[in-house]
Design an enzyme around this catalytic site. Structure first.
Site, PDB file in Angstrom:
ATOM      1  N   GLY A   1     -18.991  -7.303  24.699  1.00 58.44           N
ATOM      2  CA  GLY A   1     -17.691  -6.730  25.027  1.00 58.44           C
ATOM      3  C   GLY A   1     -17.590  -6.328  26.488  1.00 58.44           C
TER       4      GLY A   1
ATOM      5  CE  LYS B   1     -14.803   5.306  20.087  1.00 60.42           C
ATOM      6  NZ  LYS B   1     -16.185   4.841  20.213  1.00 60.42           N
TER       7      LYS B   1
ATOM      8  CE1 TYR C   1     -11.769   3.399  20.250  1.00 62.88           C
ATOM      9  CE2 TYR C   1     -10.230   4.597  21.662  1.00 62.88           C
ATOM     10  CZ  TYR C   1     -11.436   3.923  21.493  1.00 62.88           C
ATOM     11  OH  TYR C   1     -12.281   3.765  22.557  1.00 62.88           O
TER      12      TYR C   1
HETATM   13  P1  NAD Z   1     -14.953  -4.276  23.468  1.00 65.00           P
HETATM   14  O1  NAD Z   1     -13.850  -4.376  22.469  1.00 65.00           O
HETATM   15  O2  NAD Z   1     -14.807  -4.970  24.758  1.00 65.00           O
HETATM   16  O3  NAD Z   1     -16.319  -4.780  22.803  1.00 65.00           O
HETATM   17  C1  NAD Z   1     -16.689  -4.406  21.507  1.00 65.00           C
HETATM   18  C2  NAD Z   1     -17.659  -5.436  20.990  1.00 65.00           C
HETATM   19  O4  NAD Z   1     -17.988  -5.079  19.653  1.00 65.00           O
HETATM   20  C3  NAD Z   1     -17.082  -6.870  20.940  1.00 65.00           C
HETATM   21  O5  NAD Z   1     -17.920  -7.764  21.640  1.00 65.00           O
HETATM   22  C4  NAD Z   1     -17.036  -7.197  19.443  1.00 65.00           C
HETATM   23  O6  NAD Z   1     -17.350  -8.557  19.158  1.00 65.00           O
HETATM   24  C5  NAD Z   1     -18.111  -6.265  18.906  1.00 65.00           C
HETATM   25  N1  NAD Z   1     -17.942  -5.953  17.484  1.00 65.00           N
HETATM   26  C6  NAD Z   1     -16.804  -5.735  16.796  1.00 65.00           C
HETATM   27  N2  NAD Z   1     -17.083  -5.533  15.497  1.00 65.00           N
HETATM   28  C7  NAD Z   1     -18.432  -5.603  15.373  1.00 65.00           C
HETATM   29  C8  NAD Z   1     -19.327  -5.481  14.278  1.00 65.00           C
HETATM   30  N3  NAD Z   1     -18.875  -5.255  13.036  1.00 65.00           N
HETATM   31  N4  NAD Z   1     -20.634  -5.595  14.522  1.00 65.00           N
HETATM   32  C9  NAD Z   1     -21.115  -5.855  15.762  1.00 65.00           C
HETATM   33  N5  NAD Z   1     -20.310  -6.006  16.832  1.00 65.00           N
HETATM   34  C10 NAD Z   1     -18.978  -5.874  16.626  1.00 65.00           C
HETATM   35  O7  NAD Z   1     -15.249  -2.723  23.667  1.00 65.00           O
HETATM   36  P2  NAD Z   1     -15.838  -1.985  24.958  1.00 65.00           P
HETATM   37  O8  NAD Z   1     -14.708  -1.736  25.863  1.00 65.00           O
HETATM   38  O9  NAD Z   1     -17.032  -2.674  25.444  1.00 65.00           O
HETATM   39  O10 NAD Z   1     -16.189  -0.574  24.287  1.00 65.00           O
HETATM   40  C11 NAD Z   1     -17.481  -0.233  23.860  1.00 65.00           C
HETATM   41  C12 NAD Z   1     -17.468   1.217  23.411  1.00 65.00           C
HETATM   42  O11 NAD Z   1     -17.004   2.037  24.484  1.00 65.00           O
HETATM   43  C13 NAD Z   1     -16.552   1.508  22.222  1.00 65.00           C
HETATM   44  O12 NAD Z   1     -17.125   2.487  21.413  1.00 65.00           O
HETATM   45  C14 NAD Z   1     -15.310   2.068  22.872  1.00 65.00           C
HETATM   46  O13 NAD Z   1     -14.617   2.927  22.009  1.00 65.00           O
HETATM   47  C15 NAD Z   1     -15.906   2.814  24.040  1.00 65.00           C
HETATM   48  N6  NAD Z   1     -14.932   3.036  25.101  1.00 65.00           N
HETATM   49  C16 NAD Z   1     -14.486   1.991  25.853  1.00 65.00           C
HETATM   50  C17 NAD Z   1     -13.545   2.224  26.842  1.00 65.00           C
HETATM   51  C18 NAD Z   1     -13.005   1.113  27.703  1.00 65.00           C
HETATM   52  O14 NAD Z   1     -12.062   1.345  28.479  1.00 65.00           O
HETATM   53  N7  NAD Z   1     -13.581  -0.093  27.648  1.00 65.00           N
HETATM   54  C19 NAD Z   1     -13.067   3.522  27.047  1.00 65.00           C
HETATM   55  C20 NAD Z   1     -13.510   4.552  26.224  1.00 65.00           C
HETATM   56  C21 NAD Z   1     -14.470   4.301  25.270  1.00 65.00           C
HETATM   57  C1  AKB Z   2      -8.511   2.256  24.958  1.00 65.92           C
HETATM   58  O1  AKB Z   2      -7.506   2.217  25.698  1.00 65.92           O
HETATM   59  O2  AKB Z   2      -8.474   2.167  23.719  1.00 65.92           O
HETATM   60  C2  AKB Z   2      -9.852   2.485  25.612  1.00 65.92           C
HETATM   61  C3  AKB Z   2     -10.173   3.940  25.626  1.00 65.92           C
HETATM   62  C4  AKB Z   2      -9.669   4.789  26.707  1.00 65.92           C
HETATM   63  O3  AKB Z   2     -10.830   4.413  24.743  1.00 65.92           O
HETATM   64  N1  AKB Z   2      -9.820   1.900  26.919  1.00 65.92           N
END
Ligand code: NAD
Ligand code: AKB
Length: 319
Positions: free
Chosen positions: A11, A147, A143
């Protein structure tokens, strides 16, 4: 020596975290996993161990943990806010049951566990400006519900079973490598792609909507610095407010215009994602992270814009 398993590693965060961690801990000590291998990440997958793991499949996850003598899990498998509102049952299932499975394995196998939380833990009744570390958390999205519950579950496993759980509340993350996976803050990534490709972007988030954001290099540092921090100094653990900047669409557009003066910003507001954005803070107070483990981001809005545009020009082959 750490032996790290990253779930959801293909991801937005994982694809860059894996590269950084392989540089620090060694290629063979960072095991990437995701639901399936993706052609888009062929080189990355071939740069070290990769396993197909669904976080709902505890047996497979346990086998991989034993196979590589894993002692640390970075659990990134999740469904983000906008996709979560389209499919709340899936969001609950993966974000909660996936985390529960990881925590149970952490208890059984004495693992350290890092799980990111999000600004989505906050809601409309939370103070919106300089949102404190400890405050009202009544989110209005599935979501956000997962969290907050995830933070509590991680605290429980630390307090009850001594599992070394840690986490941060990430704001919107901006990066040029892997596109975001369906969140509310995604506009702040897409705007850079469209600015370079067509010198114009139509925002689904309305003008005046302030949200916290962070450039990916700072986010990766946060994960590693908190994982390596002295546990005795951590009062909060799950999870710390962290932020690097706060802006609305007009402000990011103004930053882009410094490099692409003809750039034009339009609006076609999506009511679902706008409602989510309205329920999130305008700006976080991250003083607890600064005091307890030295959090100190390096990128502000203009420094990020300059780097994003430089890197994306190369990636998209745009002069
Ligand atoms: P993303 O959606 O880019 O990646 C998530 C990955 O999880 C994907 O590659 C998907 O294939 C995989 N996935 C989905 N279901 C699955 C399963 N059942 N088993 C295994 N893998 C699975 O998300 P990200 O942006 O990399 O976020 C990672 C973490 O960081 C999450 O917990 C998200 O809530 C948190 N987060 C992200 C952001 C952001 O802006 N990117 C902000 C706040 C929090
Ligand atoms: C979203 O917009 O869902 C994420 C986050 C802030 O958790 N980028």
């Amino acid at each position: 020596m750490r032996k790290i398993l990253i779930t959801g590693a293909l991801g937005q965060i994982g694809s860059e975290l894996a590269v950084k961690m392989r540089g620090i801990y060694g290629n063979d000590n960072v095991i990437m996993s995701d639901l399936q291998a993706k052609d888009t990440h062929k080189d990355l997958i071939e740069s070290g161990p990769f396993e197909t793991i669904d976080v709902l499949d505890t047996k497979k996850m346990a086998e991989v943990i034993d196979k590589y003598n894993i002692n640390t899990v970075v659990n990134l498998a999740a469904i983000l806010s906008a996709v979560g509102e389209k499919n709340p049952a899936l969001c609950w299932n993966i974000n909660m049951n996936g985390l529960y499975n990881v925590l149970e394995l952490g208890r059984e196998k004495n693992l350290s566990i890092f799980t990111p939380s999000s600004i989505a833990v906050f809601g409309e009744s939370t103070p919106a400006d300089k949102t404190p570390q400890d405050t009202i958390m009544r989110p209005s999205t599935m979501y956000g519900v997962t969290k907050v519950s995830g933070e509590l579950l991680c605290d429980y496993y630390y307090q009850k079973f001594g599992v070394d759980t840690r986490g941060v509340r990430f704001p919107g993350l901006i990066s040029y490598d892997t596109l975001p996976g369906g969140g509310t803050t995604d506009y702040a990534v897409h705007i850079y792609y469209d600015a370079l490709k067509q010198k114009e972007y139509t925002s689904f988030i309305d003008k005046g909507t302030q949200m916290d954001m962070m450039y990916m290099p700072d986010a990766l540092n946060a994960i590693i610095e908190l994982m390596e921090a002295d546990g005795d100094k951590l009062i909060h653990r799950n999870a710390f407010n962290i932020t690097a900047m706060s802006f609305d669409p007009e402000e990011i557009a103004a930053s882009i215009k410094k490099y692409i003066p003809e750039f034009k910003l339009n609006y076609d507001v999506d009511p679902v994602r706008q409602a989510i954005a309205n329920s999130w803070p305008n700006s976080l107070d991250d003083s607890a992270a600064r005091a307890q483990w030295g959090w100190n981001p390096q990128f502000d809005l203009d420094k990020m814009t300059q780097d994003m545009l430089e890197k994306l020009r190369i990636k998209l082959d745009i002069k």
